[in-house]
Design an enzyme around this catalytic site. Structure first.
Site, mmCIF file in Angstrom:
data_model
loop_
_atom_site.group_PDB
_atom_site.id
_atom_site.type_symbol
_atom_site.label_atom_id
_atom_site.label_comp_id
_atom_site.label_asym_id
_atom_site.label_seq_id
_atom_site.Cartn_x
_atom_site.Cartn_y
_atom_site.Cartn_z
ATOM 1 N N HIS A 105 12.970 8.569 4.861
ATOM 2 C CA HIS A 105 12.204 7.432 5.585
ATOM 3 C C HIS A 105 13.062 7.471 7.002
ATOM 4 O O HIS A 105 14.165 7.378 7.078
ATOM 5 C CB HIS A 105 12.198 5.986 4.767
ATOM 6 C CG HIS A 105 13.591 5.569 4.367
ATOM 7 N ND1 HIS A 105 14.154 4.632 5.269
ATOM 8 C CD2 HIS A 105 14.149 5.277 3.255
ATOM 9 C CE1 HIS A 105 15.357 4.025 4.582
ATOM 10 N NE2 HIS A 105 15.195 4.436 3.518
ATOM 11 N N ASP A 107 12.738 4.539 9.123
ATOM 12 C CA ASP A 107 12.927 3.081 9.314
ATOM 13 C C ASP A 107 14.164 2.478 8.710
ATOM 14 O O ASP A 107 14.876 3.208 7.781
ATOM 15 C CB ASP A 107 11.699 1.957 8.947
ATOM 16 C CG ASP A 107 11.759 2.105 7.216
ATOM 17 O OD1 ASP A 107 11.701 3.197 6.924
ATOM 18 O OD2 ASP A 107 11.386 1.252 7.054
ATOM 19 N N ASP A 138 21.707 4.794 4.926
ATOM 20 C CA ASP A 138 20.267 4.682 4.231
ATOM 21 C C ASP A 138 19.200 4.855 5.337
ATOM 22 O O ASP A 138 18.921 3.906 5.850
ATOM 23 C CB ASP A 138 20.416 3.287 3.657
ATOM 24 C CG ASP A 138 19.004 2.777 3.019
ATOM 25 O OD1 ASP A 138 18.020 3.741 2.788
ATOM 26 O OD2 ASP A 138 18.752 1.763 2.875
ATOM 27 N N GLU A 172 9.580 2.346 4.490
ATOM 28 C CA GLU A 172 9.914 2.412 3.140
ATOM 29 C C GLU A 172 10.612 1.127 2.877
ATOM 30 O O GLU A 172 10.487 0.488 2.001
ATOM 31 C CB GLU A 172 11.011 3.514 2.963
ATOM 32 C CG GLU A 172 11.442 3.762 1.514
ATOM 33 C CD GLU A 172 12.612 2.677 1.045
ATOM 34 O OE1 GLU A 172 12.739 2.398 -0.202
ATOM 35 O OE2 GLU A 172 13.133 2.199 2.024
ATOM 36 N N GLU A 173 11.220 0.388 3.894
ATOM 37 C CA GLU A 173 12.038 -0.855 3.667
ATOM 38 C C GLU A 173 11.113 -2.035 3.708
ATOM 39 O O GLU A 173 11.635 -3.017 3.298
ATOM 40 C CB GLU A 173 12.883 -0.788 5.149
ATOM 41 C CG GLU A 173 14.027 0.026 4.978
ATOM 42 C CD GLU A 173 15.147 0.054 3.923
ATOM 43 O OE1 GLU A 173 15.019 -0.858 3.043
ATOM 44 O OE2 GLU A 173 15.914 0.910 4.014
ATOM 45 N N GLU A 200 15.750 9.869 -1.438
ATOM 46 C CA GLU A 200 17.131 8.979 -1.381
ATOM 47 C C GLU A 200 17.772 8.661 -2.709
ATOM 48 O O GLU A 200 17.288 8.573 -3.752
ATOM 49 C CB GLU A 200 17.038 7.823 -0.376
ATOM 50 C CG GLU A 200 16.489 6.615 -1.059
ATOM 51 C CD GLU A 200 16.043 5.635 -0.078
ATOM 52 O OE1 GLU A 200 17.170 5.303 0.794
ATOM 53 O OE2 GLU A 200 14.975 5.237 0.045
ATOM 54 N N HIS A 410 22.400 -1.442 3.731
ATOM 55 C CA HIS A 410 21.941 -2.826 3.981
ATOM 56 C C HIS A 410 23.046 -3.788 4.137
ATOM 57 O O HIS A 410 22.800 -5.223 4.399
ATOM 58 C CB HIS A 410 20.922 -3.471 2.825
ATOM 59 C CG HIS A 410 19.778 -2.750 2.625
ATOM 60 N ND1 HIS A 410 18.592 -3.239 1.811
ATOM 61 C CD2 HIS A 410 19.523 -1.702 2.800
ATOM 62 C CE1 HIS A 410 17.364 -2.290 1.970
ATOM 63 N NE2 HIS A 410 18.263 -1.155 2.272
HETATM 64 ZN ZN LIG Z 1 16.517 3.828 1.948
#
Ligand SMILES: [Zn+2]
Length: 451
Positions: A105, A107, A138, A172-173, A200, A410
């Site tokens: 992803h 984003d 990520d 995705e997020e 991932e 995150h």
């Molecule tokens: Zn991710």
């Protein structure tokens, strides 16, 4: 003897100079290559694709420009306005074989820039080689590692037998609705005849990589209690607060029992049902806060529950209806979201990690050949886009090659070291080479019946 040596000196010095310059040229060209690889990673990290306003225009043009240098076929799909999905294709010699899909992803989650040591979109590299950026773990690392691995395979003259696709997906997020969820339902995806997906995973703090074959699905539960209001001084049964507290106590006991299994090392984090309270809502507001001498007539609480694919859904539903929100206590419940542990064929949505799945053995072997080690396969504790592929009955393996790295997705100061990033490219070179060359039986499509 002495004279013989003297004769040799000029020849030896010349040889030494030749050897030395050869060494300097090769080492500087390899560090030039390394510089180029890292700088491409930095450029991708510097594009601000943070939700809720990702700069997809810039990430798309960056990926398309890299695809061009690699002579990969490319197209940009859009299942939701302003949310491009970049699809790249490296055609295989046997297009009838199911393809390999490398998903990532584009984003990233937002960041609190002031709490970072370096700006989240600066991609600053510190003295010990740590690259700081939102998305460094990520999962912009993985997207770029796929491309770097393909760059190496191409320059070595490798030609894939199976077609290899790369999808750079949006959103995705925020749940993947405008991304992979729509993609897997599209005609295009059907035409691609995907046999295996790589997506991932998570960093691991030791030298072994973590690999994921399934994930827990989210159930977002809201429970509500109603009861007669009353004076704050009065003791009576069945007040909304009292009934809600009984439920919360019951949820708390269940949570503790699940967590105890993790603490005792009996189960991994992804193998238990997690329950965490997301909100509590009750009380009668007053100008100074809440009215204190009044028992409210309504109260509610929300829980984020994560259910592993091998869990007994029915017994959890029964527990919710009978213990957490029983109608006998004037309680009701509602799911804000309720994922399924089954795929569209009614089978458990997990990818086999035994001999029934050739892709699993190929991955293990490819990592081993590249001098990497992998841990026991795990259930991903949260959600990724892999669930949409698994729900289609397609095997999907979650793998982000980041060993010896703290898990910072995150989090503030997300980073990945140069060394681990480069090692990850070698892993993917080996894996993509093995997957694209695999001509054995089953492919992945017949696995759907065996899972
Ligand atoms: Zn991710």
């Amino acid at each position: 003897m002495e004279r013989n040596f003297r004769h040799l000196f000029p020849a030896l010095s010349l040889l030494l100079i030749i050897l030395l310059s050869f060494f300097i040229i090769t080492s500087s060209s390899s560090s030039d290559e390394e510089w180029a690889i890292i700088s491409r990673f930095q450029q991708y990290l510097q594009i601000n694709t943070a939700q809720p306003n990702p700069d997809y225009a810039q990430s798309t043009s960056f990926i398309l420009s890299l695809a061009k240098t690699l002579t990969l076929e490319s197209e940009t799909l859009e299942f939701a306005p302003g949310k491009p999905l970049v699809l790249l294709k490296w055609p295989g010699k046997e297009p009838t074989l199911p393809s390999v899909l490398l998903n990532s992803h584009t984003d990233v989650v937002p960041s609190e820039a002031l709490k970072w040591a370096h700006p989240p979109f600066g991609a600053h590299i510190d003295d010990d080689g740590k690259i700081y950026a939102r998305g460094s773990q990520d999962m912009k690392c993985v997207g770029m590692q796929y491309l770097e691995a393909i760059r190496r395979l191409k320059s070595s003259g490798f030609q894939p037998i199976r077609t290899v696709y790369l999808s750079f997906v949006p959103d995705e997020e925020i749940g993947g609705h405008g991304g992979v969820e729509s993609f897997v339902a599209s005609e295009k995806f059907g035409e691609m005849d995907v046999g295996i997906v790589l997506d991932e995973g998570l960093a691991s703090t030791d030298e072994k990589y973590r690999v994921f074959y399934a994930e827990r699905c989210p159930w977002w539960l809201v429970i509500r209690a109603v009861g007669a209001p009353g004076h704050g001084s009065k003791l009576y049964d069945n007040s909304a607060m009292e009934n809600l507290m009984k439920s919360i106590e019951s949820v708390r006991r269940f949570r503790a029992a699940q967590f105890d299994m993790v603490k005792a090392g009996l189960k991994a984090e992804g193998e238990v049902i997690s329950v965490n309270m997301a909100f509590l809502k009750a009380g009668t507001p007053s100008p100074t806060g809440f009215v204190m001498n009044l028992q409210p007539s309504e109260a509610e609480a929300g829980f984020d529950i994560r259910v592993p694919p091998n869990a007994d859904e029915e017994s959890l539903e029964k527990r919710i209806a009978e213990e957490w929100a029983p109608s006998s206590r004037n309680m009701t419940f509602e799911f804000k979201q309720k994922g399924s542990v089954h795929d569209m064929f009614g089978k458990r949505a997990l990818t086999a990690t035994d001999s029934s799945n050739p892709w699993w053995a190929l991955l293990e072997e490819a990592v081993r050949k590249a001098n990497g080690r992998i841990n026991k396969p795990e259930i991903f504790p949260a959600s990724t886009d892999s669930r949409y592929f698994r729900q289609q009955g397609i095997p999907a393996i979650g793998f982000s090659p980041m060993a010896n790295t703290p898990i910072l997705l995150h989090d503030h100061n997300e980073f990945l070291s140069k060394e681990e990033y480069l090692k990850g490219i070698t892993m993917y070179e080996s894996i993509i080479g093995a997957y694209a060359s695999y001509v054995g039986p089953a492919g992945g499509e017949t696995l759907k019946d065996e899972l």
